[in-house]
Enzyme design. Structure first.
Site, PDB file in Angstrom:
ATOM      1  N   GLY A 192      -2.565   4.697  -3.957  1.00 19.79           N
ATOM      2  CA  GLY A 192      -2.608   3.676  -4.935  1.00 19.79           C
ATOM      3  C   GLY A 192      -1.951   3.816  -5.979  1.00 19.79           C
TER       4      GLY A 192
ATOM      5  N   TYR B 113       0.756  -1.051   0.138  1.00 19.60           N
ATOM      6  CA  TYR B 113       0.670  -0.226  -0.146  1.00 19.60           C
ATOM      7  C   TYR B 113       0.715   1.393  -0.571  1.00 19.60           C
ATOM      8  CZ  TYR B 113       0.969   0.491   4.659  1.00 19.60           C
ATOM      9  OH  TYR B 113       0.979   1.346   5.836  1.00 19.60           O
ATOM     10  N   CYS B 114      -0.021   2.280  -0.639  1.00 20.69           N
ATOM     11  CA  CYS B 114       1.492   3.816  -0.200  1.00 20.69           C
ATOM     12  C   CYS B 114       0.046   4.114   0.487  1.00 20.69           C
ATOM     13  CB  CYS B 114       1.719   4.056  -1.398  1.00 20.69           C
ATOM     14  SG  CYS B 114      -0.280   4.173  -3.222  1.00 20.69           S
ATOM     15  N   LYS B 115      -0.254   5.881  -0.072  1.00 15.05           N
ATOM     16  CA  LYS B 115      -1.044   6.893   0.080  1.00 15.05           C
ATOM     17  C   LYS B 115      -2.279   6.855  -0.392  1.00 15.05           C
ATOM     18  CE  LYS B 115      -1.887  11.669   0.424  1.00 15.05           C
ATOM     19  NZ  LYS B 115      -1.883  13.227   0.871  1.00 15.05           N
TER      20      LYS B 115
ATOM     21  N   PHE C  48      -3.312   4.320   1.522  1.00 16.37           N
ATOM     22  CA  PHE C  48      -3.497   4.455   3.584  1.00 16.37           C
ATOM     23  C   PHE C  48      -4.658   5.441   3.682  1.00 16.37           C
ATOM     24  CE2 PHE C  48      -2.695   6.104   6.686  1.00 16.37           C
ATOM     25  CZ  PHE C  48      -2.336   4.723   7.907  1.00 16.37           C
TER      26      PHE C  48
END
Length: 131
Positions: free
Chosen positions: A93, A89-91, A118
């Site tokens: 996608g 995951y990142c901020k 996230f």
């Protein structure tokens, strides 16, 4: 092994279909709820690909931070077990989608990418921690 079987049964009962990458079936986009179910299994490889600053501001419990923008990114991901599923995951996608493609190129066999990152995880009220 029983926990893993349980997780798959739960996902099937939830109507788990996931959105596989149209180019690469090794990458599956999953919802925050699906991710939460997978994380209930012991010893999951959960990777947060945001910067250290973003990670310290809030992360999913159990996540390892490997910054996608780091010059050592490829070396860092190659220390992971390529045969076991990876959860990314990142901020939002975008970075994790790029990371997933890079990981396929490095020989990883199954990658799950958190839809909406996230931000969506937090929006859905799921557990997070800060440093």
């Amino acid at each position: 092994m029983k926990k893993l079987a349980f997780v798959f049964l739960v996902l099937i009962s939830m109507g788990f279909a996931g959105c596989q990458d149209s180019v690469n079936p090794k990458i599956t986009t999953i919802t925050p709820e699906e991710m939460k179910t997978f994380l209930e299994v012991d010893n999951v490889q959960l990777i947060d690909v945001r910067t250290k600053e973003e990670y310290n501001a809030g992360y999913i419990p159990g996540a390892q931070n490997i910054d996608f923008f780091s010059p050592t990114f490829i070396d860092d991901i190659n220390k992971l077990d390529k045969e076991r599923p990876i959860f990314l995951y990142c901020k939002s996608g975008n970075r994790s989608a790029k990371c997933a493609k890079a990981m396929v190129n490095q020989g990883f066999v199954k990658i799950y990418d958190l839809e909406g990152g996230f931000s969506k995880w937090k929006h859905n009220g799921l557990e997070s921690k800060t440093n």
